[in-house]
Design an enzyme around this catalytic site. Structure first.
Site, PDB file in Angstrom:
ATOM      1  N   ASN A   9       0.875  -1.176   0.000  1.00 11.54           N
ATOM      2  CA  ASN A   9       0.000   0.000   0.000  1.00 11.54           C
ATOM      3  C   ASN A   9       0.908   1.221   0.000  1.00 11.54           C
ATOM      4  O   ASN A   9       1.480   1.568   1.031  1.00 11.54           O
ATOM      5  CB  ASN A   9      -0.885  -0.028   1.253  1.00 11.54           C
ATOM      6  CG  ASN A   9      -1.697   1.257   1.401  1.00 11.54           C
ATOM      7  OD1 ASN A   9      -1.825   2.029   0.456  1.00 11.54           O
ATOM      8  ND2 ASN A   9      -2.240   1.478   2.594  1.00 11.54           N
ATOM      9  N   TRP A  10       1.026   1.828  -1.157  1.00 13.28           N
ATOM     10  CA  TRP A  10       1.955   2.962  -1.277  1.00 13.28           C
ATOM     11  C   TRP A  10       1.440   4.232  -0.627  1.00 13.28           C
ATOM     12  O   TRP A  10       2.170   5.178  -0.435  1.00 13.28           O
ATOM     13  CB  TRP A  10       2.235   3.238  -2.761  1.00 13.28           C
ATOM     14  CG  TRP A  10       3.148   2.259  -3.431  1.00 13.28           C
ATOM     15  CD1 TRP A  10       3.635   1.079  -2.924  1.00 13.28           C
ATOM     16  CD2 TRP A  10       3.698   2.374  -4.754  1.00 13.28           C
ATOM     17  NE1 TRP A  10       4.435   0.459  -3.847  1.00 13.28           N
ATOM     18  CE2 TRP A  10       4.493   1.238  -4.978  1.00 13.28           C
ATOM     19  CE3 TRP A  10       3.579   3.326  -5.769  1.00 13.28           C
ATOM     20  CZ2 TRP A  10       5.183   1.025  -6.178  1.00 13.28           C
ATOM     21  CZ3 TRP A  10       4.253   3.117  -6.961  1.00 13.28           C
ATOM     22  CH2 TRP A  10       5.053   1.981  -7.152  1.00 13.28           C
ATOM     23  N   LYS A  11       0.144   4.300  -0.366  1.00 12.27           N
ATOM     24  CA  LYS A  11      -0.495   5.511   0.184  1.00 12.27           C
ATOM     25  C   LYS A  11      -0.228   6.703  -0.738  1.00 12.27           C
ATOM     26  O   LYS A  11      -0.143   6.515  -1.949  1.00 12.27           O
ATOM     27  CB  LYS A  11      -0.004   5.777   1.609  1.00 12.27           C
ATOM     28  CG  LYS A  11      -0.014   4.523   2.480  1.00 12.27           C
ATOM     29  CD  LYS A  11       0.152   4.819   3.921  1.00 12.27           C
ATOM     30  CE  LYS A  11       0.231   3.518   4.682  1.00 12.27           C
ATOM     31  NZ  LYS A  11       0.089   3.687   6.104  1.00 12.27           N
ATOM     32  N   HIS A  94      -9.556   1.324   4.458  1.00 13.52           N
ATOM     33  CA  HIS A  94      -8.306   1.505   5.201  1.00 13.52           C
ATOM     34  C   HIS A  94      -8.553   2.489   6.348  1.00 13.52           C
ATOM     35  O   HIS A  94      -9.341   3.427   6.218  1.00 13.52           O
ATOM     36  CB  HIS A  94      -7.212   2.037   4.259  1.00 13.52           C
ATOM     37  CG  HIS A  94      -5.856   2.006   4.879  1.00 13.52           C
ATOM     38  ND1 HIS A  94      -5.418   2.984   5.738  1.00 13.52           N
ATOM     39  CD2 HIS A  94      -4.855   1.095   4.780  1.00 13.52           C
ATOM     40  CE1 HIS A  94      -4.183   2.671   6.147  1.00 13.52           C
ATOM     41  NE2 HIS A  94      -3.818   1.534   5.585  1.00 13.52           N
ATOM     42  N   GLU A  96      -6.960   4.908   7.389  1.00  8.75           N
ATOM     43  CA  GLU A  96      -6.718   6.326   7.057  1.00  8.75           C
ATOM     44  C   GLU A  96      -7.918   6.916   6.323  1.00  8.75           C
ATOM     45  O   GLU A  96      -8.235   8.095   6.480  1.00  8.75           O
ATOM     46  CB  GLU A  96      -5.420   6.455   6.240  1.00  8.75           C
ATOM     47  CG  GLU A  96      -4.195   6.233   7.125  1.00  8.75           C
ATOM     48  CD  GLU A  96      -2.992   5.641   6.420  1.00  8.75           C
ATOM     49  OE1 GLU A  96      -2.926   5.678   5.182  1.00  8.75           O
ATOM     50  OE2 GLU A  96      -2.093   5.133   7.136  1.00  8.75           O
ATOM     51  N   GLU A 166      -5.751  -4.870  10.317  1.00  7.87           N
ATOM     52  CA  GLU A 166      -4.734  -3.842  10.520  1.00  7.87           C
ATOM     53  C   GLU A 166      -5.007  -3.091  11.823  1.00  7.87           C
ATOM     54  O   GLU A 166      -5.784  -2.118  11.830  1.00  7.87           O
ATOM     55  CB  GLU A 166      -4.754  -2.852   9.358  1.00  7.87           C
ATOM     56  CG  GLU A 166      -4.447  -3.471   8.018  1.00  7.87           C
ATOM     57  CD  GLU A 166      -3.733  -2.481   7.114  1.00  7.87           C
ATOM     58  OE1 GLU A 166      -2.610  -2.765   6.706  1.00  7.87           O
ATOM     59  OE2 GLU A 166      -4.302  -1.397   6.858  1.00  7.87           O
ATOM     60  N   GLY A 172       2.110   2.257  10.590  1.00 10.97           N
ATOM     61  CA  GLY A 172       3.060   3.355  10.431  1.00 10.97           C
ATOM     62  C   GLY A 172       3.739   3.780  11.721  1.00 10.97           C
ATOM     63  O   GLY A 172       4.386   4.821  11.784  1.00 10.97           O
ATOM     64  N   SER A 212       3.137  -2.225  10.252  1.00 16.99           N
ATOM     65  CA  SER A 212       4.585  -2.255  10.501  1.00 16.99           C
ATOM     66  C   SER A 212       5.225  -3.607  10.198  1.00 16.99           C
ATOM     67  O   SER A 212       6.178  -4.010  10.861  1.00 16.99           O
ATOM     68  CB  SER A 212       4.902  -1.809  11.938  1.00 16.99           C
ATOM     69  OG  SER A 212       4.445  -0.479  12.131  1.00 16.99           O
ATOM     70  N   GLY A 233       2.708  -1.210   4.258  1.00 20.04           N
ATOM     71  CA  GLY A 233       2.759   0.221   3.946  1.00 20.04           C
ATOM     72  C   GLY A 233       4.191   0.669   3.698  1.00 20.04           C
ATOM     73  O   GLY A 233       4.737   0.501   2.607  1.00 20.04           O
ATOM     74  N   GLY A 234       4.818   1.224   4.725  1.00 20.22           N
ATOM     75  CA  GLY A 234       6.156   1.817   4.592  1.00 20.22           C
ATOM     76  C   GLY A 234       7.174   0.941   3.876  1.00 20.22           C
ATOM     77  O   GLY A 234       7.898   1.397   2.983  1.00 20.22           O
TER      78      GLY A 234
END
Ligand code: PEP
Length: 254
Positions: A9-11, A94, A96, A166, A172, A212, A233-234
């Site tokens: 997930n590049w966001k 998600h 966010e 999640e 994150g 994470s 993600g990251g």
């Protein structure tokens, strides 16, 4: 036997030029037939990334989608636009999107239905806050989210969806759920699917862990019986993503 899936997930990261650079570097090490690898990228990166991965096993996903078919919804993307651009998965719900764009389970339910109508596989997200975990209501929160997200969806379609657990406190933050914590919730998600549908559906649906995940903790999470992969993600913005895909691959081979 459920096939492992690793989804990035590049966001809101990666310009089209940077996206092309990263995927060109990653592609040779993440094109693995026995792991489903999905790159969920910002809308503007979908077409360039699709071009690069054409002819490989790597699939492209979107990070969001609107639930209406078409029309006066400035700024939104329809399911038909996504499929025409080469998308086969979409992240929905998600945390966010829930937090910053006020999406609730009823909205996510409409989006899941629209994605399924267009043969896009939803990656439906759920997860508790730190406060909810500390109050010992995690499993109730997850049950309610799943029930509402899957309202009116039949067993056949539900079995093809991907559910991503999640925990919000792990996204994150560098704080990863322990393998036991993640397994407990992923197992309970399967129990909820059993209650809502049947054993076959619960057994077939793939449940990912996200929060994470990195090259150091991936293997211990991916070897849990109810964790069928990761939403990353990251670490999906770096070459580290290939190491995580490698952990899923090792796990398949074992
Ligand atoms: C995510 O946003 O879906 C996620 C899991 O992020 P991170 O891996 O950075 O915690």
């Amino acid at each position: 036997m459920r096939k492992k899936m690793i989804a990035g997930n590049w966001k809101m990261n990666m310009t089209p030029s940077k996206a092309k650079e990263l995927v060109t570097l990653l592609e040779p090490s993440i094109d693995i037939p026995d792991v489903d690898v999905v790159l969920c990228v910002p809308a503007i990166d979908i077409m360039p990334v699709t071009d690069i991965v054409k002819g490989t096993n790597i699939k492209v996903g979107a990070e969001n989608m609107y639930y209406e078919e078409k029309g006066a919804y400035t700024g939104e993307l329809s399911a038909e636009m996504l499929t025409d651009a080469g998308v086969s998965y979409v992240i929905l719900g998600h945390s966010e999107r829930r937090q910053y764009f006020h999406e609730d389970d009823a909205i996510i339910n409409k989006k899941i239905k629209k994605a399924l109508e267009h043969n896009i596989t939803p990656i439906a997200c759920c997860g508790e806050t730190l406060g909810q975990r500390e109050c010992n209501v995690t499993l109730n929160v997850i049950r309610k989210q799943i029930q509402e997200m899957f309202e009116g969806i039949d067993a056949f379609d539900a079995a093809d969806c991907i559910i991503a657990y999640e925990p919000i406190w792990a996204i994150g933050t560098g704080k990863v759920a322990t393998a036991e914590q993640a397994q407990e919730v992923c197992h309970s998600i399967r129990e909820v699917m059993k209650d809502l549908y049947d054993n076959i559906t619960a057994d077939k649906v793939r449940v990912l862990y996200g929060g994470s995940m990195n090259e150091g903790n991936a293997l211990s999470l991916l070897t849990q019986p109810d964790i069928d992969g990761g939403l990353i993600g990251g670490a999906s913005l770096k070459m580290e993503f290939a190491k995580i895909v490698g952990s899923a691959h090792t796990n398949v081979a074992v």
